[in-house]
Structures are given as C-alpha cells and as structure tokens.
Design an enzyme around this catalytic site. Structure first.
Site, PDB file in Angstrom:
ATOM      1  N   LYS A  99       0.801  -1.222   0.000  1.00 59.21           N
ATOM      2  CA  LYS A  99       0.000   0.000   0.000  1.00 59.21           C
ATOM      3  C   LYS A  99       0.840   1.282   0.000  1.00 59.21           C
ATOM      4  O   LYS A  99       0.294   2.373  -0.153  1.00 59.21           O
ATOM      5  CB  LYS A  99      -0.969  -0.004   1.181  1.00 59.21           C
TER       6      LYS A  99
HETATM    7  C1  PLP Z   1      -2.334  -7.245   3.760  1.00 58.86           C
HETATM    8  C2  PLP Z   1      -3.075  -6.744   2.573  1.00 58.86           C
HETATM    9  N1  PLP Z   1      -3.196  -7.549   1.515  1.00 58.86           N
HETATM   10  C3  PLP Z   1      -3.896  -7.175   0.418  1.00 58.86           C
HETATM   11  C4  PLP Z   1      -4.486  -5.927   0.335  1.00 58.86           C
HETATM   12  C5  PLP Z   1      -5.287  -5.563  -0.897  1.00 58.86           C
HETATM   13  O1  PLP Z   1      -4.743  -4.540  -1.654  1.00 58.86           O
HETATM   14  P1  PLP Z   1      -5.642  -3.609  -2.558  1.00 58.86           P
HETATM   15  O2  PLP Z   1      -6.302  -2.610  -1.649  1.00 58.86           O
HETATM   16  O3  PLP Z   1      -4.697  -2.968  -3.513  1.00 58.86           O
HETATM   17  O4  PLP Z   1      -6.674  -4.459  -3.234  1.00 58.86           O
HETATM   18  C6  PLP Z   1      -4.359  -5.048   1.421  1.00 58.86           C
HETATM   19  C7  PLP Z   1      -4.983  -3.727   1.393  1.00 58.86           C
HETATM   20  O5  PLP Z   1      -4.994  -2.990   2.345  1.00 58.86           O
HETATM   21  C8  PLP Z   1      -3.651  -5.464   2.561  1.00 58.86           C
HETATM   22  O6  PLP Z   1      -3.520  -4.668   3.636  1.00 58.86           O
END
Ligand code: PLP
Length: 319
Positions: free
Chosen positions: A50
């Site tokens: 992020k």
């Molecule tokens: C640990 C984790 N994995 C996956 C994601 C998913 O990412 P995205 O928001 O780009 O879909 C997040 C989003 O906050 C996350 O914190």
C-alpha cells in the site's frame, strides 16, 4: 577547498524507497512444472504493497491542488494504507489522522503512531479481533468522514480514488513485465480496494491479453466469483470485504480462486519455513492460490505465475 567525493548512491528520502521491489522465485514451495514468482512488496518502507498507492494518491492530490502543502490528511485504513500514508505525510510534512477498526492488528496502529499519525480506533460492530468485516470498515469510514467534516482535512478515499489503481498500472505492472522479460502466464492477487489487481492486470493485459488474471478471494466471501457471502469473518485482513469494490474491473478478470483460512495459514508457514520469508495472511493466500492454479494443469509446463507478497508477518500478532 571543498572535499570532492567519488560517485554516490543516495536516496533523497524514504519516498524514493517505495517501489522497484524484487521478484523472488518460490522454488522451495513449488518445484515445478512451472514457477511461482513473487513480488516482495514487504520491502517497501511501510512494509506493504500500500506504500505505492499512498505515494501516488498524495502526490497527485498535491499536483491537482486538492491537497495544499502542509495541510491535514484523513483516511480510513485496515492499517497498511495508513502506514504508507503516515510515512508519506511524515516526509512531506502533513499532519495525518487515520481511522481504523479496533479489529485490525494493533501492530499497525503502533507503527502509524510511531510515525506521528493520530490514530483513532473504531469499535468493532460485527467481527472479532483479527477478523474485520465490511460493517467494521464502514464504522471506521464513518468516523473518518466525521473528522473530515469537522476539520476540512483532505480525504484520501482509497476505495474510490482512481490514483490507487494508477499507482499499480504505472509501477507494479511495468516492473513485473520488465522483471520477467515478458515471460508471464498468470497474475494473481487478493482484492481489498482492488487497486493492486485492477492496476496490474490492466497493464499486463495491454502487453499480452492472454495473461491469465486471477482474483484471490477468501472462501465463503467470494463476491467477485458471484457467490453469496456465507463466511464474512476470515483471516485475510485488508481484503475480502464481501462486496465488489468500486475500483474492481471485470474486463481484466479471467477467473477467481477461493482460499480458506487454513490454506492461507499453511502457506504463510511454508513461506517462512521453506523460503525464509515471514509474511502476512494475504501473502499466504496468494501463494496458496498460485499453487492451486499450477496444480490444475491448465497452464503450460513452463508457465511463470506471478503473485504478490503484500506485507510482513511482523504486522500481526504471532499465531
Ligand atoms: C495485507 C493486505 N493484503 C492485500 C491488500 C489488498 O490490496 P488492494 O487494496 O490494492 O486491493 C491489502 C490492502 O490494504 C492489505 O492490507
């Protein structure tokens, strides 16, 4: 006389440490046929994927004038967006308030506070610690919106901000394409806001429309697949909120794969014990899904499957 030095290699700030993460082969988890290659997003200074969208959304808000230099920022977060925004705000000199469900891991609140953020926790309305539902996120969102109304701060709005996807279309996708030399058969990612999946899959499909793009969902909350939610509580914090996010685009989706909590935990352990990579649950889920895809036998024997190691295991209570 001023001293002269040889060639130097210095990053100007932590912002220059965001992105350009390595791609690592997980050959000890999957020895073939085919290969799993994983993008090391925990290498980012905020220790998650992020950071990229944090930098992109703030830089673009500054450029458009929606955010004035030094003015306050507010965002709702499951913790990783907050860590990214807290570091960007620290470097650029913006006060920041982050609202998060009390059900998200306390390690993230600690990290955000350490970087100077004001962290406000919303009580859980539905989930349990470590299991955060859409209702819990909505509670944190309402708290954030109230603060925006009271203070006039800039609201980042990761769930509706197109620059979230752009960050991945402009950086993560091109990096994967370059790092694999264009040899990529499939890309898999868990979906929270969909920034990662939508941005990367859009870029990759533009290079080669035959690259299989797969959304990874928690079993029992497979809304992208089209199933009803039967299990809103799961371990994949930051993803799988039981509602198709606004930024998700079906035109770059080929299929979905469901992953149970048990499978995510199993692969989280295997990543640590076989690959020496201590990571969070969505990383475990992504790798579990990559193994399922390769086991299906639907890909060529020399297939390269790329996925994302979203964050470090240090952001979770140890279990
Ligand atoms: C640990 C984790 N994995 C996956 C994601 C998913 O990412 P995205 O928001 O780009 O879909 C997040 C989003 O906050 C996350 O914190």
């Amino acid at each position: 006389m001023a001293k002269t030095y040889g060639q130097t290699d210095i990053k100007e700030s932590a912002l220059d440490l965001i992105g350009n993460t390595p791609l690592v082969a997980l050959d000890r988890i999957w020895s073939g046929p085919g290969r799993i290659l994983a993008k090391c997003e925990f290498f980012n200074p905020g220790a998650s994927v992020k950071d990229r969208s944090s930098l992109s959304m703030v830089q673009k808000a500054l450029k458009s004038g929606k955010l004035k230099p030094g003015h306050p920022i507010v965002e709702v977060t499951s913790g990783n967006q907050g860590c990214g925004l807290a570091l960007v705000a620290a470097v650029l000199g913006h006060p920041i308030t982050l609202t998060m469900s009390a059900g998200n891991s306390p390690q993230r609140a600690t990290m955000m506070r350490a970087m100077g953020a004001n962290v406000v926790l919303a009580p859980q309305v539905e989930g349990t610690p470590g299991n955060v539902t859409l209702a819990d996120v909505t509670e944190a969102e309402n708290l954030g919106l109230k603060i925006v109304e009271e203070t006039g701060a800039y609201y980042v709005d990761q769930f509706n901000n197109d620059n979230n996807c752009k960050a991945h279309e402009e950086t993560t996708g091109p990096e994967i394409w370059r790092q694999t030399g264009g040899h990529i058969d499939a890309f898999l990612a868990t979906v929270g806001t969909a920034g990662t999946f939508a941005g990367v899959s859009r870029y990759l499909k533009q290079q080669n429309k035959d690259i299989l793009c797969v959304a990874v969902e928690p079993a029992g909350a497979e809304v992208i697949k089209g199933d009803a939610v039967t299990k809103p509580l799961h371990l994949l914090q930051g993803s799988g909120y039981g509602k198709v996010p606004r930024l998700f685009k079906f035109d770059t989706l080929d299929t979905t794969i469901g992953v149970t909590d048990e499978e995510a935990v199993e692969y989280k352990k295997l990543l640590a014990q076989r690959e020496g990579l201590y990571l969070g649950y969505t990383s475990g889920a992504n790798v579990a899904a990559a193994v399922k895809l390769l086991e299906s036998g639907k890909l060529p024997k020399d297939a390269w499957v790329v996925t994302v190691l979203n964050d470090t295991g240090l952001k979770y209570p140890d279990n």
